[in-house]
Design a protein around this motif. Sequence first.
Motif: not given
Length: 348
Positions: A115-133, A297-304
């Motif tokens: 999660m840290i690597l994708t956030w830093v290098f791939l600019k992936t944004k994790y919303r609340f649903k993702k983090i909750t999952g 986690y999968s339910w929040g996929e559409k947001d990302v």
Amino acid sequence: MADVKKFFTKKTLIGLGLGQFLSILITSTGFTSSELAKKGINAPTSQSFLNYVFLAIIYGSIMLYQKKALKAKWYYYVILGLVDVEANFLVVKAYQYTSITSVMLLDCWSIPSVMILTWVFLKTKYRFKKITGVVVCLAGLVMVVFSDVHAGDRAGGSNPRIGDLLVIAGSTLYAISNVSEEFLVKNADRVELMSMLGLFGAIISAIQISILERNELRSIHWTAGAALPFVGFSVAMFLFYSLVPVLLKVNGSTMLNLSLLTSDMWAVLIRIFAYHEKVDWMYFTAFGAVVIGLIIYSWGEKDVVQNSADVADEDAERSKRFDEETSLGNCNPETVTGSSKTGEGSKC
């Protein structure tokens, strides 16, 4: 009903189903590694070598047939091969010191790393649903820690502390490998990724085997009991490596690592039905928690996905404006002025 229909999309179902199949494959590699360790066979690099050879031969042949040029620089694959080989070496080596359940449990360290690597290098944004999952999935594993069965299993191994450190180090390298593969499979090509990873993985493994495991291989009595786990490990790893890029491209590396959390639970089910062992009820509760976490986690996929689509649209719009400005800058100013009102003359 509308939310349920949104959840049961093809992308979500593929992610959940493929993720669990990969989890079962990892469980099988864990059992074969554990069996080899019990037989006194200590050759972690050699176990993974055949997998890389299979990848290089099969996907390399497809790549040669297609006659496509490399989309990524070759030295990226050298680095990826080195990281992947050492990750496999460290985790398989850990089975010499600790139990199968401890290895699978501590392997979850790769999740926050990914999660840290994708956030830093791939600019992936994790919303609340993702983090909750993710939190729910990890909470399921915490339940396993407090299980009496797990506590008894964790006591196994000649030196659990060394084994745990090896797993944590290997999990960190797995995270780097997974994020790198996600980037390459989305920006290069799956066949290219598998063939080049197999090629350089096999070369690096062969060098490491000649240095560290040559004497160990000579001392092994190659009976069916020793050969079958080796072959089984290689086949399971080949299938795992072949399918991982599909899940990475569809759902990302975090979904992959979350799915692999259930490998510990599948190991318990195998022990129940194959070895008729009794397990604590908390295992089933933990399994349910991980499944619920995956669904959240999968339910929040559409947001990302929607967010990524918006970014892509913005980039496309900027590119379009840039092209228009460039083409106007190359035009003759007098012609542009003369034709701006009448629409006659040469157009830019």
